[in-house]
Design a protein around this motif. Structure first.
Motif, PDB file in Angstrom:
ATOM      1  N   VAL A 144       0.852  -1.202   0.000  1.00  0.00           N
ATOM      2  CA  VAL A 144       0.000   0.000   0.000  1.00  0.00           C
ATOM      3  C   VAL A 144       0.880   1.241   0.000  1.00  0.00           C
ATOM      4  O   VAL A 144       0.606   2.221  -0.722  1.00  0.00           O
ATOM      5  CB  VAL A 144      -0.967  -0.015   1.203  1.00  0.00           C
ATOM      6  CG1 VAL A 144      -1.625   1.345   1.422  1.00  0.00           C
ATOM      7  CG2 VAL A 144      -2.019  -1.094   1.026  1.00  0.00           C
ATOM      8  N   ILE A 145       1.921   1.220   0.799  1.00  0.00           N
ATOM      9  CA  ILE A 145       2.823   2.382   0.837  1.00  0.00           C
ATOM     10  C   ILE A 145       3.492   2.565  -0.528  1.00  0.00           C
ATOM     11  O   ILE A 145       3.617   3.697  -1.027  1.00  0.00           O
ATOM     12  CB  ILE A 145       3.864   2.222   1.961  1.00  0.00           C
ATOM     13  CG1 ILE A 145       3.161   2.317   3.314  1.00  0.00           C
ATOM     14  CG2 ILE A 145       4.970   3.249   1.852  1.00  0.00           C
ATOM     15  CD1 ILE A 145       4.039   2.009   4.497  1.00  0.00           C
ATOM     16  N   ILE A 146       3.900   1.479  -1.163  1.00  0.00           N
ATOM     17  CA  ILE A 146       4.520   1.574  -2.479  1.00  0.00           C
ATOM     18  C   ILE A 146       3.518   2.125  -3.483  1.00  0.00           C
ATOM     19  O   ILE A 146       3.854   2.993  -4.306  1.00  0.00           O
ATOM     20  CB  ILE A 146       5.061   0.194  -2.925  1.00  0.00           C
ATOM     21  CG1 ILE A 146       6.260  -0.197  -2.071  1.00  0.00           C
ATOM     22  CG2 ILE A 146       5.425   0.187  -4.399  1.00  0.00           C
ATOM     23  CD1 ILE A 146       6.776  -1.599  -2.308  1.00  0.00           C
ATOM     24  N   VAL A 147       2.280   1.633  -3.438  1.00  0.00           N
ATOM     25  CA  VAL A 147       1.241   2.123  -4.351  1.00  0.00           C
ATOM     26  C   VAL A 147       1.006   3.614  -4.111  1.00  0.00           C
ATOM     27  O   VAL A 147       0.861   4.403  -5.049  1.00  0.00           O
ATOM     28  CB  VAL A 147      -0.062   1.306  -4.195  1.00  0.00           C
ATOM     29  CG1 VAL A 147      -1.236   1.977  -4.901  1.00  0.00           C
ATOM     30  CG2 VAL A 147       0.142  -0.096  -4.718  1.00  0.00           C
ATOM     31  N   ILE A 148       0.978   4.045  -2.866  1.00  0.00           N
ATOM     32  CA  ILE A 148       0.767   5.465  -2.555  1.00  0.00           C
ATOM     33  C   ILE A 148       1.932   6.293  -3.106  1.00  0.00           C
ATOM     34  O   ILE A 148       1.739   7.365  -3.689  1.00  0.00           O
ATOM     35  CB  ILE A 148       0.589   5.677  -1.041  1.00  0.00           C
ATOM     36  CG1 ILE A 148      -0.737   5.072  -0.586  1.00  0.00           C
ATOM     37  CG2 ILE A 148       0.661   7.155  -0.678  1.00  0.00           C
ATOM     38  CD1 ILE A 148      -0.953   5.099   0.909  1.00  0.00           C
ATOM     39  N   ALA A 152       1.639   8.993  -5.921  1.00  0.00           N
ATOM     40  CA  ALA A 152       2.092  10.364  -5.651  1.00  0.00           C
ATOM     41  C   ALA A 152       3.084  10.819  -6.699  1.00  0.00           C
ATOM     42  O   ALA A 152       3.046  11.963  -7.182  1.00  0.00           O
ATOM     43  CB  ALA A 152       2.737  10.419  -4.256  1.00  0.00           C
ATOM     44  N   LEU A 153       3.986   9.944  -7.139  1.00  0.00           N
ATOM     45  CA  LEU A 153       4.922  10.283  -8.186  1.00  0.00           C
ATOM     46  C   LEU A 153       4.222  10.481  -9.540  1.00  0.00           C
ATOM     47  O   LEU A 153       4.554  11.402 -10.308  1.00  0.00           O
ATOM     48  CB  LEU A 153       6.021   9.221  -8.329  1.00  0.00           C
ATOM     49  CG  LEU A 153       7.009   9.122  -7.166  1.00  0.00           C
ATOM     50  CD1 LEU A 153       7.951   7.952  -7.370  1.00  0.00           C
ATOM     51  CD2 LEU A 153       7.824  10.423  -7.088  1.00  0.00           C
TER      52      LEU A 153
END
Length: 159
Positions: A144-148, A152-153
């Motif tokens: 989830v953090i990677i997807v966020i 964001a990028l």
């Protein structure tokens, strides 16, 4: 004690049987012959002095009293013997009941041990499952953090 009283009772009954003229055999016949000789040697009541007659009646009364006392003792002994038999039966029943209770307790203990073994195995399985769930939660959080971060990028490049 009870057998002694029974033997004494039998001896008393035998003496009474000899006195009343009932035929006896063996040792009883010897006793009867001795009693007959004593009775033959004894003077007739008319020729006996009054003191002797009084003493004889006192002895007879004492003999009756002793017989009555012996009968009461025999009755009490029989009652005690019956009470002992009842207590013995109750003891045997209690012993049988205690054996059954002990057997039931052993079965309950065996069942509890089996249940405890099952509970220990289930607890191990739960711990393993909890570790897997934690690992999956950590992996999911990282994803989830990677997807966020990717979103964001991507959304920052779009602007």
């Amino acid at each position: 004690m009870i057998s002694f009283l029974q033997d004494a009772s039998k001896a008393t009954a035998e003496r009474e049987a000899v006195r009343t003229g009932v035929a006896a055999s063996g040792a009883e016949a010897t006793v009867a012959a001795g009693n007959t000789e004593i009775a033959a040697a004894a003077p007739e009541p008319e020729s006996m002095p009054r003191d002797a007659i009084s003493a004889a009646s006192d002895v007879a009364a004492e003999s009756v009293a002793w017989r009555a006392a012996l009968e009461r003792i025999e009755a009490a002994a029989a009652k005690v013997e019956a009470d002992i038999a009842v207590a013995h039966r109750a003891y045997v029943e209690l012993q049988a009941g205690a054996g059954a209770a002990a057997e039931a307790a052993v079965h309950a203990a065996e069942s509890a041990m089996a249940s405890a073994g099952t509970a220990v195995a289930a607890e191990r399985q739960v711990r393993i499952s909890l570790r897997q769930v934690r690992q999956n939660v950590v992996i999911t959080m990282v994803l989830v953090i990677i997807v966020i971060i990717v979103l964001a990028l991507a959304s920052s490049n779009v602007h």
